[in-house]
Write a protein that holds these residues in place. Structure first.
Motif, PDB file in Angstrom:
ATOM      1  N   HIS A 389      82.165 114.574 161.923  1.00  0.00           N
ATOM      2  CA  HIS A 389      81.652 113.210 161.934  1.00  0.00           C
ATOM      3  C   HIS A 389      82.430 112.344 160.941  1.00  0.00           C
ATOM      4  N   PRO A 390      82.463 111.035 161.170  1.00  0.00           N
ATOM      5  CA  PRO A 390      83.071 110.146 160.172  1.00  0.00           C
ATOM      6  C   PRO A 390      82.282 110.194 158.863  1.00  0.00           C
ATOM      7  N   LEU A 391      82.986 110.105 157.754  1.00  0.00           N
ATOM      8  CA  LEU A 391      82.361 110.121 156.429  1.00  0.00           C
ATOM      9  C   LEU A 391      82.255 108.694 155.914  1.00  0.00           C
ATOM     10  N   SER A 392      81.113 108.362 155.344  1.00  0.00           N
ATOM     11  CA  SER A 392      80.870 107.003 154.845  1.00  0.00           C
ATOM     12  C   SER A 392      81.004 106.954 153.334  1.00  0.00           C
ATOM     13  N   LEU A 393      81.551 105.853 152.838  1.00  0.00           N
ATOM     14  CA  LEU A 393      81.672 105.651 151.398  1.00  0.00           C
ATOM     15  C   LEU A 393      80.290 105.383 150.818  1.00  0.00           C
ATOM     16  N   ARG A 394      79.923 106.144 149.791  1.00  0.00           N
ATOM     17  CA  ARG A 394      78.617 105.999 149.166  1.00  0.00           C
ATOM     18  C   ARG A 394      78.781 105.525 147.732  1.00  0.00           C
ATOM     19  N   TYR A 395      77.902 104.595 147.336  1.00  0.00           N
ATOM     20  CA  TYR A 395      77.948 104.046 145.978  1.00  0.00           C
ATOM     21  C   TYR A 395      76.906 104.681 145.069  1.00  0.00           C
ATOM     22  N   TYR A 396      75.941 105.378 145.672  1.00  0.00           N
ATOM     23  CA  TYR A 396      74.894 106.065 144.921  1.00  0.00           C
ATOM     24  C   TYR A 396      74.574 107.373 145.636  1.00  0.00           C
ATOM     25  N   GLU A 404      72.640 119.780 144.151  1.00  0.00           N
ATOM     26  CA  GLU A 404      73.911 119.436 143.529  1.00  0.00           C
ATOM     27  C   GLU A 404      74.905 118.930 144.577  1.00  0.00           C
ATOM     28  N   TYR A 405      75.879 118.155 144.104  1.00  0.00           N
ATOM     29  CA  TYR A 405      76.929 117.639 144.985  1.00  0.00           C
ATOM     30  C   TYR A 405      78.211 118.426 144.755  1.00  0.00           C
ATOM     31  N   PHE A 406      78.679 119.069 145.821  1.00  0.00           N
ATOM     32  CA  PHE A 406      79.929 119.828 145.767  1.00  0.00           C
ATOM     33  C   PHE A 406      80.897 119.248 146.794  1.00  0.00           C
ATOM     34  N   CYS A 407      82.147 119.087 146.381  1.00  0.00           N
ATOM     35  CA  CYS A 407      83.176 118.613 147.305  1.00  0.00           C
ATOM     36  C   CYS A 407      83.502 119.736 148.284  1.00  0.00           C
ATOM     37  N   GLU A 408      83.470 119.429 149.578  1.00  0.00           N
ATOM     38  CA  GLU A 408      83.737 120.434 150.598  1.00  0.00           C
ATOM     39  C   GLU A 408      85.192 120.883 150.611  1.00  0.00           C
ATOM     40  N   ILE A 409      86.073 120.147 149.947  1.00  0.00           N
ATOM     41  CA  ILE A 409      87.498 120.479 149.962  1.00  0.00           C
ATOM     42  C   ILE A 409      87.870 121.322 148.749  1.00  0.00           C
ATOM     43  N   CYS A 410      87.668 120.772 147.555  1.00  0.00           N
ATOM     44  CA  CYS A 410      88.073 121.500 146.349  1.00  0.00           C
ATOM     45  C   CYS A 410      86.968 122.427 145.831  1.00  0.00           C
ATOM     46  N   GLU A 411      85.734 122.250 146.357  1.00  0.00           N
ATOM     47  CA  GLU A 411      84.590 123.089 146.011  1.00  0.00           C
ATOM     48  C   GLU A 411      84.137 122.936 144.563  1.00  0.00           C
ATOM     49  N   TYR A 412      84.527 121.859 143.919  1.00  0.00           N
ATOM     50  CA  TYR A 412      84.063 121.582 142.563  1.00  0.00           C
ATOM     51  C   TYR A 412      82.832 120.673 142.630  1.00  0.00           C
ATOM     52  N   LYS A 413      81.925 120.859 141.685  1.00  0.00           N
ATOM     53  CA  LYS A 413      80.774 119.969 141.569  1.00  0.00           C
ATOM     54  C   LYS A 413      81.238 118.624 141.032  1.00  0.00           C
ATOM     55  N   PHE A 414      80.702 117.549 141.586  1.00  0.00           N
ATOM     56  CA  PHE A 414      81.121 116.231 141.106  1.00  0.00           C
ATOM     57  C   PHE A 414      79.915 115.355 140.811  1.00  0.00           C
ATOM     58  N   GLN A 415      80.173 114.254 140.160  1.00  0.00           N
ATOM     59  CA  GLN A 415      79.137 113.335 139.703  1.00  0.00           C
ATOM     60  C   GLN A 415      78.825 112.314 140.794  1.00  0.00           C
ATOM     61  N   PRO A 416      77.617 112.292 141.362  1.00  0.00           N
ATOM     62  CA  PRO A 416      77.308 111.384 142.464  1.00  0.00           C
ATOM     63  C   PRO A 416      77.088 109.938 142.051  1.00  0.00           C
TER      64      PRO A 416
END
Length: 518
Positions: A389-396, A404-416
């Protein structure tokens, strides 16, 4: 009646926020409240055991659950009820990446009360949730993040740029050139163009894609980038080298990139000299230069002043004076240039990095700021092979996503609290720095020192380099940890520009090659 109101006439209450009995203080006073941390005028309750503990009557009567839109006249909305919490522990703050209040945009203090959503990462100060700030304290309050009234007239800004751009095929240069139809009309509109940047004639494809050529498609891992702006070619029209079909020359240009003005006068960042269009900067190894505005490396076309060694990529050459952005609607954002004397010390709302030495856009009335590269290089919707699916830019943080939020590519946890891309259907998220890596994402292209966008976003890889002492040609490519070590400096080649041999393990960094061969 609830217990608090029923016991009010007795002037003493048992409140769930405190282990001791609270006694009503006589008369009305002005004091700091231990619940919200702000000064209030009115009735306070005092702990008879802990004399320093005082809470305002309004805070003492706060509901255990509320819908924020019912208490802020719809200025702030959230679909779930918020639960009153009597503290926000340091561990919880840290695990949530130190969230901001969704009403005022400021941080939380661990000992103060807050309203939290049990289903989302939605947090708000108690005073912000109920709009109970004292009028005499309004001059000390931070600007609101809620609904804003429009502060400009569309008719007075006919070419106002609205960000973010729609998708990867949309960009600043395309928007600018679409408003320059009279300039484009004066140039060659035929099917063939002899462009000064290339040795072969260019053929215009304006109705269909040539046989054997596939347009840029992240879902199929196909990359077709313009040699001018280094942006994807997603649709026709575009120009292609007449030798491309035989596999001899992979040179392509957007139609608007092929018809750029040859010079830019009185450029805001360098008004003293005219900037000239340069297909390649001759004194830069492999044509790679650093754009003064967005600070990203690029090997595309540039506008530059060779006398002053001043260069900008062709997108940033047309940076507007004002824009609007979906993250801060209805207010004009004014261009801000970097200056060591700039006293503004706010952080970019997209990447949270400092602002004072970088180009950006600022709303003076709300103190809202975003870097120029964050405004222009993060489209509203993006496609990636990791999600159908297309991914949407999120501001919050997304609704109904408490984990938790994990990047599906690098698999690192990131700050949402920084901008990111998200698929609501699959509940998948991606860091903005990883999304552009459509070809090599399975290798986990993690950038430890990213600046909100991919640092190699404006680099078109490819091209061959011949060096003495090695029998094979080297390819200009993006490095990964699997490429091993540089033969010159012996450091890892991961996540940088490199030259590597496709027939053996010989490879070295771009910077090492430029020093070694210059």
């Amino acid at each position: 009646m609830d217990i608090t109101c029923a016991t009010m006439p007795k002037q003493k209450i048992n409140h769930p926020s405190h282990p001791h009995l609270l006694e009503r203080m006589p008369g009305s006073i002005v004091s700091s409240c231990q619940a919200c941390g702000n000064k209030h005028e009115g009735v306070f309750f005092l702990c008879t055991t802990c004399p320093g503990f005082r809470i305002n009557q309004d805070c003492a009567l706060l509901p255990a659950k509320l819908l924020i839109q019912n208490h802020t006249d719809g200025t702030f909305t959230h679909s779930h009820p918020l639960t009153l919490a009597y503290s926000f522990s340091s561990l919880d703050l840290q695990s949530a990446f130190f969230p901001i209040c969704r009403a005022c945009g400021q941080r939380f203090k661990s000992h103060l009360w807050a309203y939290k959503c049990d289903k989302c990462r939605y947090y708000v100060h108690v005073d912000c949730a109920t709009s109970k700030k004292e009028p005499f304290m309004s001059i000390f309050q931070h600007e609101s993040l809620g609904e804003t009234s429009k502060n400009f007239n569309e008719d007075e800004h006919p070419n106002l740029l609205h960000c973010p751009f729609n998708d990867e095929g949309d960009n600043l240069l395309k928007r600018h050139m679409s408003n320059q139809k009279e300039l484009i009309g004066k140039q060659n509109d035929g099917d063939t163009l002899n462009h000064f940047s290339h040795q072969h004639p260019l053929i215009l494809f304006d109705k269909q894609t040539p046989v054997g050529i596939t347009l840029h498609d992240p879902m199929k891992r196909v990359r077709l980038l313009c040699d001018g702006c280094v942006k994807p070619i997603i649709t026709v029209p575009f120009y292609m080298c007449s030798e491309y079909v035989d596999g001899k020359c992979c040179f392509v240009l957007h139609e608007w990139c092929a018809k750029l003005p040859l010079e830019v006068q009185h450029y805001v960042g360098h008004p003293e000299h005219t900037l000239f269009l340069l297909p390649k900067i001759s004194d830069r190894f492999f044509g790679v230069f650093k754009c003064t505005v967005c600070r990203l490396r690029s090997n595309g076309f540039a506008y530059g002043c060779t006398m002053c060694d001043f260069y900008v990529d062709i997108n940033c050459a047309f940076i507007p004076e004002e824009i609007t952005h979906e993250a801060h609607p209805d207010h004009l954002l004014l261009r801000v240039m970097p200056s060591p004397y700039n006293e503004m010390r706010v952080s970019c709302k997209a990447c949270y990095e400092n602002t004072w030495l970088r180009w950006g856009f600022h709303c003076p009335s709300c103190n809202f700021y975003i870097h120029a590269e964050c405004a222009f290089l993060m489209p509203r919707v993006i496609k990636h092979k990791c999600d159908k699916h297309p991914l949407s830019l999120r501001y919050y943080p997304a609704e109904n996503h408490i984990s938790e939020y994990f990047c599906e590519i690098c698999e690192y946890k990131f700050q949402p609290w920084k901008w990111f891309y998200h698929c609501t259907t699959c509940a998948q998220s991606m860091d903005v720095a990883c999304v552009p890596n459509i070809l090599q994402c399975e290798q986990g292209a993690y950038y430890p020192f990213r600046h909100g966008v991919n640092k190699l976003l404006n680099i078109k890889f490819g091209g061959m380099l011949e060096i003495k002492g090695h029998s094979h040609c080297l390819t200009f490519a993006q490095g990964f940890n699997s490429d091993g070590e540089c033969v010159k400096c012996r450091e890892r080649l991961g996540y940088d520009m490199i030259f590597k041999c496709l027939e053996c393990e010989f490879a070295f960094h771009y910077k090492c090659a430029s020093l070694f061969l210059s």
